[in-house]
Motif scaffolding. Structure first.
Motif, short mmCIF file in Angstrom:
data_model
loop_
_atom_site.label_atom_id
_atom_site.label_comp_id
_atom_site.label_asym_id
_atom_site.label_seq_id
_atom_site.Cartn_x
_atom_site.Cartn_y
_atom_site.Cartn_z
N CYS A 1 -6.53 -11.55 -40.86
CA CYS A 1 -7.84 -12.18 -40.68
C CYS A 1 -7.86 -12.93 -39.36
N ALA A 2 -9.05 -13.19 -38.88
CA ALA A 2 -9.23 -13.97 -37.65
C ALA A 2 -10.37 -14.94 -37.91
N GLY A 3 -10.12 -16.23 -37.74
CA GLY A 3 -11.12 -17.23 -38.06
C GLY A 3 -11.49 -18.09 -36.87
N ILE A 4 -12.76 -18.45 -36.82
CA ILE A 4 -13.27 -19.36 -35.79
C ILE A 4 -13.91 -20.55 -36.50
N GLY A 5 -13.43 -21.76 -36.20
CA GLY A 5 -14.05 -22.96 -36.74
C GLY A 5 -15.32 -23.25 -35.95
N LEU A 6 -16.47 -23.01 -36.56
CA LEU A 6 -17.72 -23.12 -35.82
C LEU A 6 -17.98 -24.55 -35.35
N ASP A 7 -17.67 -25.53 -36.17
CA ASP A 7 -17.88 -26.93 -35.77
C ASP A 7 -16.96 -27.29 -34.60
N ARG A 8 -15.71 -26.86 -34.69
CA ARG A 8 -14.75 -27.19 -33.63
C ARG A 8 -15.10 -26.51 -32.31
N LEU A 9 -15.47 -25.23 -32.37
CA LEU A 9 -15.83 -24.54 -31.14
C LEU A 9 -17.08 -25.16 -30.54
N THR A 10 -18.03 -25.53 -31.37
CA THR A 10 -19.23 -26.22 -30.89
C THR A 10 -18.86 -27.52 -30.18
N TYR A 11 -17.98 -28.30 -30.80
CA TYR A 11 -17.53 -29.57 -30.22
C TYR A 11 -16.87 -29.34 -28.86
N ALA A 12 -16.01 -28.32 -28.79
CA ALA A 12 -15.29 -28.04 -27.54
C ALA A 12 -16.24 -27.61 -26.43
N LEU A 13 -17.17 -26.73 -26.75
CA LEU A 13 -18.12 -26.26 -25.73
C LEU A 13 -19.03 -27.38 -25.26
N LEU A 14 -19.48 -28.23 -26.20
CA LEU A 14 -20.31 -29.37 -25.80
C LEU A 14 -19.51 -30.34 -24.93
N SER A 15 -18.21 -30.49 -25.23
CA SER A 15 -17.38 -31.42 -24.46
C SER A 15 -17.30 -31.00 -22.99
N TYR A 16 -17.37 -29.70 -22.74
CA TYR A 16 -17.28 -29.19 -21.36
C TYR A 16 -18.67 -28.83 -20.81
N GLY A 17 -19.71 -29.16 -21.54
CA GLY A 17 -21.07 -28.90 -21.04
C GLY A 17 -21.40 -27.43 -20.90
N LEU A 18 -20.82 -26.58 -21.78
CA LEU A 18 -20.96 -25.13 -21.59
C LEU A 18 -22.04 -24.50 -22.46
N LEU A 19 -22.48 -25.17 -23.49
CA LEU A 19 -23.51 -24.54 -24.34
C LEU A 19 -24.82 -24.39 -23.58
N GLY A 20 -25.38 -23.22 -23.70
CA GLY A 20 -26.61 -22.92 -22.97
C GLY A 20 -26.35 -22.20 -21.67
N THR A 21 -25.06 -22.24 -21.20
CA THR A 21 -24.73 -21.54 -19.96
C THR A 21 -23.64 -20.50 -20.16
N SER A 22 -23.11 -20.43 -21.40
CA SER A 22 -22.04 -19.47 -21.69
C SER A 22 -22.64 -18.15 -22.14
N VAL A 23 -21.75 -17.16 -22.47
CA VAL A 23 -22.23 -15.83 -22.84
C VAL A 23 -23.08 -15.89 -24.09
#
Length: 361
Positions: free
Chosen positions: A339-361
């Motif tokens: 299996c391969a899992g992605i923690g949606l809350d954690r990935l959201t937190y990480a992307l927001l921390s680097y200001g990447l949401l809205g500009t990523s793929v």
């Protein structure tokens, strides 16, 4: 830090020391594990005696030997990125549980959509929605209680006949014993891992969809005692790809999923590394299990640097025959699973921390 101290005087590598810290933090919260020239110095808040702490440390490290981690990739991230606490409109409602505001909800929806498009749709995997509850027996069959005895959140129900002269509305302060007497354990628990839904219902799923590869998105609950914080949650959402099949097919798709994860996180442009890892087991033989995962390269984590540490946002896991045997899947042509899992809350937190949401793929 004051508290109970124990010094273990044998060499311990950094990975094992960190796993020991995480395992003890489940029970005691603010734990320090300092590596020494020879051994580790462990301090936990008041609770266990020095003898009890020593027994736990020795049990966790029994048979320890250093195993080098395997790094698949290290990505520096988009040039010019800086990391800061993200805009977070979540409101804490309980330990590790949050009420999400509209900004966080929109960010989570964006990340969930990326995962669905990139993995469920690209891999042609039927997308399932996992429930919050799962049968207690499923966790017993999977061996979850042996490996992670502290993480399960139980579900209780009101007893069938609880009218014993005191109703809930009549309870006064300090009458918790009477309140507790109204409840009994149920046959269900809160789901700690979404992939268990797939294994427990494999026969019907394979008959209905004629495939051994599924995507599932659902809520996950893990009780981590004092260890909860803004990124280590008691309640969160997980997206998973789950593969069941022959040992050869599962091995092939394990590598395929790992390559897809490598490409996906590189395209997100968030700084990260993908490295072999192990779980913070505290069962019968934690050292043996940890070393087996590292030597077999059966678990890889995607880790994003945050502050003075790293945040694991995803993992790819090969289980071998464990779940095929536990859930009686061999009659379905399944000899292995991954299996391969992605923690949606954690990935959201990480992307927001680097200001990447809205500009990523």
């Amino acid at each position: 830090m004051t508290g109970v101290r124990y010094r273990y005087e044998r060499p311990v590598d950094a990975g094992a020391a960190d796993e020991l810290r995480k395992a003890l933090a489940f029970h005691y919260g603010d734990v320090t594990v300092e590596r020494l020239d020879k051994g580790v110095d462990v301090v936990v808040p008041a609770g266990p005696t020095e003898r009890e702490l020593g027994e736990m440390v020795r049990h966790f490290l029994r048979g320890h030997r250093e195993v080098a981690a395997t790094v698949i990739t290290e990505h520096p991230g988009r040039p010019g990125l800086s990391c800061a606490l993200p805009d977070d409109d979540r409101i804490a409602v309980a330990r590790g549980a949050y009420l999400h505001g509209p900004e966080w909800t929109a960010a989570m929806d964006h990340v969930r959509r990326l995962c669905r498009e990139r993995f469920a749709e690209t891999f042609g995997a039927p997308l399932l929605a996992g429930s919050a509850q799962i049968a207690r027996d499923v966790l017993v069959r999977a061996g979850y209680y042996q490996k992670f005895p502290n993480l399960v959140n139980a579900v209780a129900r009101i007893r069938d006949r609880y009218w014993d002269g005191v109703t809930v509305s009549q309870l006064r302060p300090n009458q918790t014993e009477a309140l507790d007497s109204f409840y009994a354990p149920a046959d269900t628990v809160l789901t700690p891992v979404t992939c268990y839904h797939v294994y427990a219902n494999a026969a019907e799923l394979k008959d209905r969809y004629d495939t051994g590869l599924f995507a599932i998105d659902g809520p996950v609950f893990r009780h981590e005692s004092h260890n909860h914080n803004a990124t280590r949650l008691g309640e969160f959402r997980m997206f998973e790809l789950v593969r069941m099949g022959s040992a050869e097919d599962v091995a092939y798709d394990y590598e395929r999923i790992l390559k897809a994860f490598t490409a996906f996180f590189a395209e997100l442009d968030v700084p990260h590394r993908i490295v072999s890892a192990s779980d913070a087991f505290f069962g019968d033989a934690p050292t043996m299990t940890r070393e087996a995962q590292l030597l077999n390269k059966s678990k890889f984590e995607v880790r994003v640097p945050l502050g003075d540490g790293e945040l694991s946002v995803a993992s790819v896991n090969a289980h071998g025959e464990v779940f095929a045997d536990a859930f009686g899947l061999r009659d379905l042509g399944t000899d292995a699973t991954c299996c391969a899992g992605i923690g949606l809350d954690r990935l959201t937190y990480a992307l927001l921390s680097y200001g990447l949401l809205g500009t990523s793929v």
